[in-house]
Design a protein around this motif. Structure first.
Motif, PDB file in Angstrom:
ATOM      1  N   GLN A 214      97.047  74.970 -26.335  1.00 19.51           N
ATOM      2  CA  GLN A 214      95.763  74.327 -26.068  1.00 19.51           C
ATOM      3  C   GLN A 214      95.320  74.495 -24.615  1.00 19.51           C
ATOM      4  N   ARG A 215      96.110  75.146 -23.812  1.00 21.92           N
ATOM      5  CA  ARG A 215      95.784  75.301 -22.395  1.00 21.92           C
ATOM      6  C   ARG A 215      94.521  76.135 -22.216  1.00 21.92           C
ATOM      7  N   TYR A 216      93.873  75.946 -21.063  1.00 25.03           N
ATOM      8  CA  TYR A 216      92.776  76.826 -20.673  1.00 25.03           C
ATOM      9  C   TYR A 216      93.355  77.870 -19.725  1.00 25.03           C
ATOM     10  N   GLY A 217      93.213  79.125 -20.056  1.00 28.31           N
ATOM     11  CA  GLY A 217      93.754  80.170 -19.203  1.00 28.31           C
ATOM     12  C   GLY A 217      95.249  80.342 -19.384  1.00 28.31           C
ATOM     13  N   ALA A 218      95.900  80.830 -18.331  1.00 27.76           N
ATOM     14  CA  ALA A 218      97.297  81.243 -18.440  1.00 27.76           C
ATOM     15  C   ALA A 218      98.271  80.075 -18.487  1.00 27.76           C
ATOM     16  N   ASP A 219      97.961  78.982 -17.783  1.00 27.82           N
ATOM     17  CA  ASP A 219      98.913  77.879 -17.722  1.00 27.82           C
ATOM     18  C   ASP A 219      98.202  76.591 -17.326  1.00 27.82           C
ATOM     19  N   TYR A 220      98.979  75.536 -17.136  1.00 25.07           N
ATOM     20  CA  TYR A 220      98.455  74.247 -16.694  1.00 25.07           C
ATOM     21  C   TYR A 220      99.506  73.579 -15.821  1.00 25.07           C
ATOM     22  N   ARG A 221      99.103  72.524 -15.121  1.00 26.92           N
ATOM     23  CA  ARG A 221     100.002  71.816 -14.218  1.00 26.92           C
ATOM     24  C   ARG A 221     100.309  70.433 -14.776  1.00 26.92           C
ATOM     25  N   PHE A 222     101.509  69.920 -14.473  1.00 23.85           N
ATOM     26  CA  PHE A 222     101.904  68.610 -14.986  1.00 23.85           C
ATOM     27  C   PHE A 222     102.784  67.907 -13.961  1.00 23.85           C
ATOM     28  N   ALA A 223     102.768  66.565 -14.028  1.00 27.07           N
ATOM     29  CA  ALA A 223     103.593  65.773 -13.114  1.00 27.07           C
ATOM     30  C   ALA A 223     103.872  64.416 -13.730  1.00 27.07           C
ATOM     31  N   ASN A 224     104.972  63.821 -13.325  1.00 32.12           N
ATOM     32  CA  ASN A 224     105.283  62.464 -13.756  1.00 32.12           C
ATOM     33  C   ASN A 224     104.370  61.471 -13.042  1.00 32.12           C
ATOM     34  N   PRO A 225     103.981  60.395 -13.721  1.00 32.76           N
ATOM     35  CA  PRO A 225     103.165  59.374 -13.054  1.00 32.76           C
ATOM     36  C   PRO A 225     103.969  58.650 -11.986  1.00 32.76           C
ATOM     37  N   THR A 226     103.274  58.167 -10.971  1.00 35.55           N
ATOM     38  CA  THR A 226     103.921  57.415  -9.899  1.00 35.55           C
ATOM     39  C   THR A 226     102.875  56.560  -9.211  1.00 35.55           C
ATOM     40  N   LEU A 227     103.276  55.430  -8.685  1.00 35.92           N
ATOM     41  CA  LEU A 227     102.336  54.561  -7.981  1.00 35.92           C
ATOM     42  C   LEU A 227     102.256  55.000  -6.524  1.00 35.92           C
ATOM     43  N   ALA A 228     101.760  56.211  -6.344  1.00 38.02           N
ATOM     44  CA  ALA A 228     101.586  56.790  -5.011  1.00 38.02           C
ATOM     45  C   ALA A 228     100.486  57.838  -5.088  1.00 38.02           C
ATOM     46  N   SER A 229      99.889  58.141  -3.946  1.00 38.11           N
ATOM     47  CA  SER A 229      98.794  59.103  -3.898  1.00 38.11           C
ATOM     48  C   SER A 229      99.350  60.525  -3.873  1.00 38.11           C
ATOM     49  N   ASP A 230      99.124  61.261  -4.936  1.00 29.21           N
ATOM     50  CA  ASP A 230      99.569  62.659  -5.012  1.00 29.21           C
ATOM     51  C   ASP A 230      98.712  63.371  -6.053  1.00 29.21           C
ATOM     52  N   SER A 231      97.458  63.610  -5.704  1.00 31.60           N
ATOM     53  CA  SER A 231      96.490  64.151  -6.656  1.00 31.60           C
ATOM     54  C   SER A 231      96.472  65.674  -6.640  1.00 31.60           C
ATOM     55  N   ALA A 232      96.132  66.241  -7.790  1.00 33.06           N
ATOM     56  CA  ALA A 232      95.796  67.658  -7.888  1.00 33.06           C
ATOM     57  C   ALA A 232      94.275  67.768  -7.782  1.00 33.06           C
ATOM     58  N   TRP A 233      93.787  68.669  -6.914  1.00 33.79           N
ATOM     59  CA  TRP A 233      92.356  68.742  -6.621  1.00 33.79           C
ATOM     60  C   TRP A 233      91.738  70.052  -7.098  1.00 33.79           C
ATOM     61  N   PHE A 234      90.535  69.925  -7.666  1.00 35.98           N
ATOM     62  CA  PHE A 234      89.716  71.077  -8.028  1.00 35.98           C
ATOM     63  C   PHE A 234      88.541  71.146  -7.045  1.00 35.98           C
ATOM     64  N   LYS A 235      88.386  72.291  -6.398  1.00 36.98           N
ATOM     65  CA  LYS A 235      87.324  72.486  -5.409  1.00 36.98           C
ATOM     66  C   LYS A 235      86.148  73.212  -6.062  1.00 36.98           C
ATOM     67  N   VAL A 236      84.941  72.663  -5.884  1.00 38.29           N
ATOM     68  CA  VAL A 236      83.750  73.218  -6.532  1.00 38.29           C
ATOM     69  C   VAL A 236      82.635  73.352  -5.504  1.00 38.29           C
ATOM     70  N   ASN A 237      81.921  74.461  -5.557  1.00 39.30           N
ATOM     71  CA  ASN A 237      80.773  74.689  -4.672  1.00 39.30           C
ATOM     72  C   ASN A 237      79.499  74.285  -5.415  1.00 39.30           C
ATOM     73  N   ILE A 238      78.943  73.133  -5.057  1.00 33.25           N
ATOM     74  CA  ILE A 238      77.720  72.625  -5.685  1.00 33.25           C
ATOM     75  C   ILE A 238      76.517  73.214  -4.951  1.00 33.25           C
ATOM     76  N   PRO A 239      75.650  73.973  -5.653  1.00 28.88           N
ATOM     77  CA  PRO A 239      74.584  74.710  -4.963  1.00 28.88           C
ATOM     78  C   PRO A 239      73.457  73.843  -4.422  1.00 28.88           C
ATOM     79  N   ALA A 240      73.182  72.719  -5.076  1.00 30.50           N
ATOM     80  CA  ALA A 240      72.075  71.855  -4.649  1.00 30.50           C
ATOM     81  C   ALA A 240      72.335  70.445  -5.154  1.00 30.50           C
ATOM     82  N   ALA A 241      71.847  69.472  -4.407  1.00 28.51           N
ATOM     83  CA  ALA A 241      72.007  68.081  -4.831  1.00 28.51           C
ATOM     84  C   ALA A 241      71.308  67.866  -6.169  1.00 28.51           C
TER      85      ALA A 241
END
Length: 322
Positions: A214-241
């Protein structure tokens, strides 16, 4: 203003056809929601849907709702199964001329849209004594959008661009039947995968897997939950407000997280949407429509900060101007 009734087949306790890691109910909802959005973005129409989430609706509810609303036409969206391949569509055997016209307008535009992405067999325009066609008081057509149990068809059904092309084909067929003008140019839309160069960041706490189909593309990322800040980020270029629909895609598993936090950086501050990653895998799921500022930045985060158990998954993000 014409009234268009869209019926995403199955839903809730009724998954519909199942095959190759996909469920009919999720695919029909994805196509139908995009169909609604394309219609509303391009033409002056009123749209009503039998369901907009994963809930159970009886066949009688669907046709009763469409009839009571006074819809001018009905399109019921389905995915096929049973060992075949390709696209086919149906009307009631004794349909009137208006229904025949709707069928003739819809069918070639749907398969035409599909064929912009990949090779699809045209199984033809057919008739059947289906409830959605028999009990509807307005012109009604039911579409069977490929076979979920065909490997080749299911590979297309996993593709976001194929789902969008299928939805747009439905929209253009409906508009042609109603005699509406050509649609506006497509709006901005972009997909960021976890493998997109320079567009995804995550700590070494996030593993990589290609296990789920069910993945999109070649693979996906996974992590155990934790009560700490450790996010995976997606960067997007928004052309206009402006207003943008933000969607995520992930594989699903009963052991995955039931409340995975997704953070969207909007023009008015961060918005958090929790996603149940145990179900509805392999399709685009809307986090909502948000006002976004122009610029190239980290836009969507998948956070590990949740008390729910099970892996948190980060796979792909799609952003579309609406």
């Amino acid at each position: 203003m014409p009234k268009v009734y869209i019926d995403p087949g199955h839903g809730g306790t009724d998954p519909g056809a199942v095959g190759n890691g996909l469920q009919e109910k999720a695919l029909t909802l994805d196509i139908s929601l995009q169909l609604r959005n394309i219609l509303l973005a391009n033409w002056a129409v009123d749209v009503r849907m039998s369901r907009t989430t994963d809930i159970t609706r009886s066949l009688a509810y669907r046709t009763d709702d469409a009839n009571a609303w006074g819809a001018n036409l009905l399109v019921s969206v389905h995915i096929n199964s049973g060992g075949g391949t390709g696209f086919e569509s149906y009307r009631y055997p004794t349909s009137d001329a208006a229904t025949v016209n709707l069928h003739n307008a819809l069918h070639p535009r749907v398969i035409g849209g599909m064929r912009t992405i990949g090779g699809v067999t045209d199984r033809g325009l057919k008739t059947a004594n289906f409830h959605m066609l028999r009990e509807s008081a307005m012109p009604a057509v039911l579409t069977e959008n490929l076979f979920i149990d065909s490997v080749a068809d299911s590979n297309l059904l996993r593709r976001a661009d194929f789902i969008t092309a299928t939805a747009r084909g439905h929209a253009e067929g409906i508009a042609a039947y109603l005699g509406l003008s050509a649609p506006n140019p497509p709006t901005f839309s972009t997909i960021v995968d976890n493998t997109t160069a320079g567009r995804f960041t995550a700590s070494t706490n996030w593993g990589t897997s290609s296990y789920s189909a069910q993945r999109y593309g070649a693979d996906y990322r996974f992590a155990n939950p934790t009560l700490a800040s450790d996010s995976a980020w997606f960067k997007v270029n928004i052309p206009a407000a402006g207003n943008y629909r933000v969607e995520v895609r992930h594989p699903a598993d009963p052991g995955y997280n039931s409340s995975a936090p997704h953070v969207v950086v909007t023009a008015s501050g961060n918005r958090t949407v929790n996603v149940d990653q145990r179900s509805s895998g392999g399709v685009w799921r809307s986090l909502g429509t948000f006002g976004l500022a122009a610029g190239d930045r980290n836009l969507v985060a998948v956070s590990r900060w949740t008390s729910s158990t099970g892996y948190v998954v980060a796979d792909a993000v799609r952003v579309t101007r609406v």
